[in-house]
Design a protein around this motif. Structure first.
Motif, PDB file in Angstrom:
ATOM      1  N   SER A 107      69.651  51.924  22.531  1.00 53.47           N
ATOM      2  CA  SER A 107      68.564  51.782  23.555  1.00 53.47           C
ATOM      3  C   SER A 107      68.978  51.229  24.693  1.00 53.47           C
ATOM      4  CB  SER A 107      67.760  50.611  22.450  1.00 53.47           C
ATOM      5  OG  SER A 107      68.034  49.524  23.174  1.00 53.47           O
ATOM      6  N   LEU A 108      67.892  51.298  26.338  1.00 54.09           N
ATOM      7  CA  LEU A 108      68.271  50.831  27.302  1.00 54.09           C
ATOM      8  C   LEU A 108      68.171  49.251  27.553  1.00 54.09           C
ATOM      9  CD1 LEU A 108      66.543  53.588  29.735  1.00 54.09           C
ATOM     10  CD2 LEU A 108      68.845  53.120  28.886  1.00 54.09           C
ATOM     11  N   ALA A 109      69.409  48.422  28.229  1.00 50.56           N
ATOM     12  CA  ALA A 109      69.204  47.182  27.939  1.00 50.56           C
ATOM     13  C   ALA A 109      67.614  46.824  27.985  1.00 50.56           C
ATOM     14  CB  ALA A 109      69.844  46.507  29.266  1.00 50.56           C
ATOM     15  N   ARG A 110      67.132  47.195  28.903  1.00 51.93           N
ATOM     16  CA  ARG A 110      65.816  46.536  28.855  1.00 51.93           C
ATOM     17  C   ARG A 110      65.265  46.940  27.847  1.00 51.93           C
ATOM     18  NH1 ARG A 110      63.805  51.726  32.324  1.00 51.93           N
ATOM     19  NH2 ARG A 110      63.170  53.320  30.858  1.00 51.93           N
ATOM     20  N   ASP A 111      65.216  47.759  26.927  1.00 55.19           N
ATOM     21  CA  ASP A 111      64.556  48.192  25.726  1.00 55.19           C
ATOM     22  C   ASP A 111      65.422  47.905  24.551  1.00 55.19           C
ATOM     23  OD1 ASP A 111      62.197  49.660  27.021  1.00 55.19           O
ATOM     24  OD2 ASP A 111      63.949  51.357  27.243  1.00 55.19           O
ATOM     25  N   ALA A 112      66.153  46.900  24.526  1.00 53.57           N
ATOM     26  CA  ALA A 112      66.576  45.762  23.394  1.00 53.57           C
ATOM     27  C   ALA A 112      66.131  45.444  22.605  1.00 53.57           C
ATOM     28  CB  ALA A 112      67.902  44.458  23.586  1.00 53.57           C
ATOM     29  N   GLY A 113      64.652  44.767  22.576  1.00 54.52           N
ATOM     30  CA  GLY A 113      63.387  44.472  21.059  1.00 54.52           C
ATOM     31  C   GLY A 113      63.507  46.014  20.392  1.00 54.52           C
ATOM     32  N   ALA A 114      63.783  46.869  21.043  1.00 52.86           N
ATOM     33  CA  ALA A 114      63.442  48.138  20.109  1.00 52.86           C
ATOM     34  C   ALA A 114      64.424  48.291  19.729  1.00 52.86           C
ATOM     35  CB  ALA A 114      63.389  49.220  21.111  1.00 52.86           C
ATOM     36  N   LEU A 115      65.202  47.904  19.342  1.00 53.42           N
ATOM     37  CA  LEU A 115      66.509  48.204  18.850  1.00 53.42           C
ATOM     38  C   LEU A 115      66.513  47.762  18.118  1.00 53.42           C
ATOM     39  CD1 LEU A 115      69.401  49.983  18.957  1.00 53.42           C
ATOM     40  CD2 LEU A 115      70.348  48.204  19.544  1.00 53.42           C
ATOM     41  N   ALA A 116      66.170  46.070  17.745  1.00 53.20           N
ATOM     42  CA  ALA A 116      66.283  44.491  17.432  1.00 53.20           C
ATOM     43  C   ALA A 116      64.884  45.239  15.682  1.00 53.20           C
ATOM     44  CB  ALA A 116      66.009  43.461  17.713  1.00 53.20           C
ATOM     45  N   ARG A 117      63.366  46.108  16.528  1.00 55.83           N
ATOM     46  CA  ARG A 117      63.019  46.096  15.729  1.00 55.83           C
ATOM     47  C   ARG A 117      63.690  47.310  14.839  1.00 55.83           C
ATOM     48  NH1 ARG A 117      59.375  44.970  20.413  1.00 55.83           N
ATOM     49  NH2 ARG A 117      59.709  47.913  20.512  1.00 55.83           N
ATOM     50  N   PHE A 118      63.640  48.676  14.950  1.00 61.93           N
ATOM     51  CA  PHE A 118      64.136  49.458  14.415  1.00 61.93           C
ATOM     52  C   PHE A 118      65.400  49.140  12.936  1.00 61.93           C
ATOM     53  CE2 PHE A 118      66.226  53.796  13.820  1.00 61.93           C
ATOM     54  CZ  PHE A 118      66.151  54.332  13.662  1.00 61.93           C
ATOM     55  N   ALA A 119      66.236  48.283  13.960  1.00 63.33           N
ATOM     56  CA  ALA A 119      67.223  47.211  12.890  1.00 63.33           C
ATOM     57  C   ALA A 119      66.040  46.177  11.451  1.00 63.33           C
ATOM     58  CB  ALA A 119      68.096  46.471  13.200  1.00 63.33           C
ATOM     59  N   ARG A 120      65.392  45.701  12.250  1.00 60.01           N
ATOM     60  CA  ARG A 120      64.539  45.137  10.680  1.00 60.01           C
ATOM     61  C   ARG A 120      64.297  46.501  10.007  1.00 60.01           C
ATOM     62  NH1 ARG A 120      63.092  41.958  15.493  1.00 60.01           N
ATOM     63  NH2 ARG A 120      60.925  43.239  14.960  1.00 60.01           N
ATOM     64  N   ALA A 169      74.130  49.088  19.787  1.00 63.30           N
ATOM     65  CA  ALA A 169      74.005  50.222  18.728  1.00 63.30           C
ATOM     66  C   ALA A 169      73.855  49.924  16.910  1.00 63.30           C
ATOM     67  CB  ALA A 169      75.047  51.313  18.986  1.00 63.30           C
ATOM     68  N   LEU A 170      73.235  50.828  16.512  1.00 63.34           N
ATOM     69  CA  LEU A 170      73.000  50.951  15.341  1.00 63.34           C
ATOM     70  C   LEU A 170      73.951  52.238  14.892  1.00 63.34           C
ATOM     71  CD1 LEU A 170      69.082  49.689  14.640  1.00 63.34           C
ATOM     72  CD2 LEU A 170      71.371  48.528  14.833  1.00 63.34           C
ATOM     73  N   PHE A 171      74.976  52.050  13.893  1.00 61.12           N
ATOM     74  CA  PHE A 171      75.753  53.259  13.233  1.00 61.12           C
ATOM     75  C   PHE A 171      74.883  53.387  11.720  1.00 61.12           C
ATOM     76  CE2 PHE A 171      79.662  54.450  11.554  1.00 61.12           C
ATOM     77  CZ  PHE A 171      79.694  55.903  12.030  1.00 61.12           C
TER      78      PHE A 171
END
Length: 315
Positions: A86-99, A126-128
């Motif tokens: 995710s772009l830096a501004r969308d870091a919350g989306a990456l955290a949600r995806f991880a959860r 990133a999530l791998f």
């Protein structure tokens, strides 16, 4: 036992392959795979963990064996995992995806660069999803198709795998439109599917080799087929530029769109209607779930089992 399969897309081909593998003759009443088949436009991602972020747990459970099944049929499968960024501004989306998902590990910028050098300087996290894989859909369809028999008439038990064309019998089937762009950009190299969690257009980029990439992600509640809309193409390309600016200079090779068949819960169904067995509703999980559905159909015919995805008879 004589079986006729209507529909030569991924569902029909997988069922015919599984039945033939078990010594049950099955002939397909359809032409060879072509742009008229919804699966012609697929991404070919075998990504059960990523799909499990938003899908029913059955998608993850039954999708875990897909890569092994395709490889067992002689289809080349690339097992390089999936990278979600995710772009830096969308870091919350990456955290949600991880959860909401499992099967991944978090990477920092050096970890990203070790996997994808062209992306390491652009993303800090990133999530791998290392166990995941991908294949080339048209190659996979061709490999299955060339081994199977064809017919021009129905005989014996009929298995209907025609996707949206079977709506006259499956009234709760709906279309979910997907649109894609194929580009060539030799300036960058990617070794695995990349998913960009973009606020307007979540994007996946699937490498096809030789600098060719498939861009996709749109999901529109519509049964409209044909070319993608200008809006969809612009949004897909805009999201791609956000992934890497070199993609702005890519050559557009192909545009495509089709409507995926889906039931209200986005899970497939095996259903008897008027004496015909219907296998349908793969939604966006065609290459991921078709092998499991094929196994269920084969078990039902061989052993009279009641598969998990089988509805009550609608005769």
């Amino acid at each position: 036992m004589t079986l006729t399969i209507l529909g030569g897309g991924v569902m029909g081909l997988c069922i015919a392959t599984e039945l033939t593998r078990r010594g049950i003759p099955a002939a397909i009443l359809d032409e060879a795979p072509s742009p008229q088949a919804c699966s012609w436009w697929a991404g070919g991602m075998l990504a059960p963990y990523c799909e499990g972020e938003s899908a029913n747990e059955a998608v993850l459970r039954h999708g875990l064996g897909a890569a092994d099944w395709w490889q067992a049929q002689g289809v080349p499968v690339t097992r390089n995992g999936t990278l979600v960024v995710s772009l830096a501004r969308d870091a919350g989306a990456l955290a949600r995806f991880a959860r909401r998902s499992r099967g991944h590990r978090m990477l920092d910028a050096p970890g990203i660069a070790a996997l994808e050098p062209d992306l390491g300087a652009r993303f800090s996290r990133a999530l791998f999803f290392e166990p995941e894989a991908h294949l080339a859909p048209r190659q996979a369809l061709a490999i299955l198709s060339e081994r199977l028999g064809r017919t021009d008439t129905t005989a014996g038990t009929v298995i209907d795998c025609r996707g949206l064309s079977a709506r006259e019998a499956l009234r709760d089937l709906r279309g979910v439109r997907g649109e894609m762009v194929v580009i060539r950009c030799p300036e960058i190299t990617l070794s695995r599917p990349i998913r960009l969690l973009h606020p307007r257009m979540p994007l996946y980029v699937v490498p096809r080799g030789d600098g060719v990439f498939m861009l996709g992600a749109t999901m529109v509640e519509s049964d409209r087929r044909g070319r993608p809309t200008a809006r969809a193409v612009l949004e897909l390309l805009s999201a791609a530029f956000a992934l890497h600016p070199a993609l702005a200079e890519a050559e557009v090779l192909e545009l495509g769109a089709d409507a995926r068949p889906a039931f209200p819960d986005n899970l497939p169904r095996i259903r008897r209607v008027g004496g015909v067995i219907h296998a349908n509703g793969l939604y966006r999980h065609g290459f991921l779930l078709a092998p499991a559905v094929a196994g269920m159909v084969a078990d039902h015919l061989q052993h009279q089992t009641r598969p998990e995805f089988m509805d009550a008879d609608h005769d």
